[in-house]
Design an enzyme around this catalytic site. Sequence first.
Site, PDB file in Angstrom:
ATOM      1  N   ARG A  78      -0.281   0.895   7.209  1.00 13.02           N
ATOM      2  CA  ARG A  78      -0.293  -0.188   6.496  1.00 13.02           C
ATOM      3  C   ARG A  78       0.687  -1.206   7.158  1.00 13.02           C
ATOM      4  NH1 ARG A  78      -3.447   1.832   5.261  1.00 13.02           N
ATOM      5  NH2 ARG A  78      -4.107   2.994   3.354  1.00 13.02           N
ATOM      6  N   SER A 114      -0.875  -1.394  -4.017  1.00 13.26           N
ATOM      7  CA  SER A 114       0.402  -0.410  -4.271  1.00 13.26           C
ATOM      8  C   SER A 114       1.494  -1.343  -3.898  1.00 13.26           C
ATOM      9  CB  SER A 114      -0.003   0.692  -3.252  1.00 13.26           C
ATOM     10  OG  SER A 114      -0.904   1.320  -3.530  1.00 13.26           O
ATOM     11  N   GLU A 131       5.192  -2.029   0.393  1.00 11.35           N
ATOM     12  CA  GLU A 131       3.813  -2.272   1.080  1.00 11.35           C
ATOM     13  C   GLU A 131       3.675  -3.911   0.964  1.00 11.35           C
ATOM     14  OE1 GLU A 131       0.917   0.384   0.431  1.00 11.35           O
ATOM     15  OE2 GLU A 131      -0.624  -1.289   0.742  1.00 11.35           O
TER      16      GLU A 131
END
Length: 311
Positions: free
Chosen positions: A167, A228, A298
């Site tokens: 990510r 998320s 994130e």
Amino acid sequence: VSIEKNVPLAKFSSLKIGGPADFFARVSDEKDLVATADFARRKKLRILIGGSGTNCLFCDAGFRGIFLKIENRGLAFAHKKINRSKTEFAQISAGENLAKFVAAAAKRNWEIAGLAGIPGTVGGAIAGNAGAHGCEISDIFQSARIFDLRRGKFFTVRKNFFQFFYRDSALKNQNNFVIFSATFARPQKTFWQKFRAKFSRKTSPAEEISQIQKKRAARYPFGAGAGSFFKNPPGKFAGELLEKSGVKNLIHGGAVVSSEHANFFLNSKNATAVDFLNLAVEARRAVFKKFKIELQPEVLLLDEFGEKIEI
Ligand SMILES: Cc1cc2nc3c(=O)[nH]c(=O)nc-3n(C[C@H](O)[C@H](O)[C@H](O)COP(=O)(O)OP(=O)(O)OC[C@H]3O[C@@H](n4cnc5c(N)ncnc54)[C@H](O)[C@@H]3O)c2cc1C
């Protein structure tokens, strides 16, 4: 290119949060990009690059500079012969919807259904190495055409330029290089994958996409969120750690941890960026207290100068 003044970033954020950017430009083609970069250089403005704003928490005070919303569209598939074998490539503009690319690729039997249902642009997906279900965009990434905002020049880069990891990439949270377009290659199947595909495959990539979309709809809470909130730490699931730390339903102002999924933070009612930061700090602290694990966001948390906020 038309450059607007004092444009609220909340309109361009899936969290529906963010004060005004001093300047705002929609970039639809090369000319727009070159003109906007010239304007920013002449006025000595800070730059913030954005796609669909599905992975960013913008600041309540907005942004002191020019926000470049990358909106160039277009996708094309072509075959090329490399080392005597034919490979299929896709050339996609950075402002194109990732979902549109995934659907078009599925029609050509590319096995990238894991990327289905991820909102946002192709540029945003590359910068953040978006992924799910064991599939990441870097798996199929070949090269990109990049615009260097400081030098005012286009150039082409290959995969190593991005330093992709989970990510993240060297192009997330930077404002010097705009990803303008990218080339992807059809995933190569190993022998066993080919064997399975021939003898036991029951679902087509298009059917897989619709199954994944149904799963996502059932699993992910509905509402103004950014996916998320925290990354999964190695070998663990952030959602599980958060849930076991008792943060579900935690509220700060208008920001709330979803009752369905503890790693989804939602704007339930006119939340501010500060509400989200407070919520994130408290949730992270609860996980640290119980598991001694420091979760990393994130979602990109930005201050009014476009710098990443560390919590
Ligand atoms: C409901 C929901 C579900 C989600 N599920 C997932 C998931 O399963 N997996 C996953 O990985 N993510 C998921 N996300 C997060 C998000 O969708 C992805 O991170 C997405 O790839 C972000 O794309 P964007 O265009 O919105 O990028 P933005 O949020 O606009 O930008 C993100 C970063 O990319 C940079 N950037 C964007 N475009 C460019 C460009 N052209 N050139 C250079 N830099 C650029 C920005 O500067 C910023 O640093 C989810 C989000 C939501 C709201």
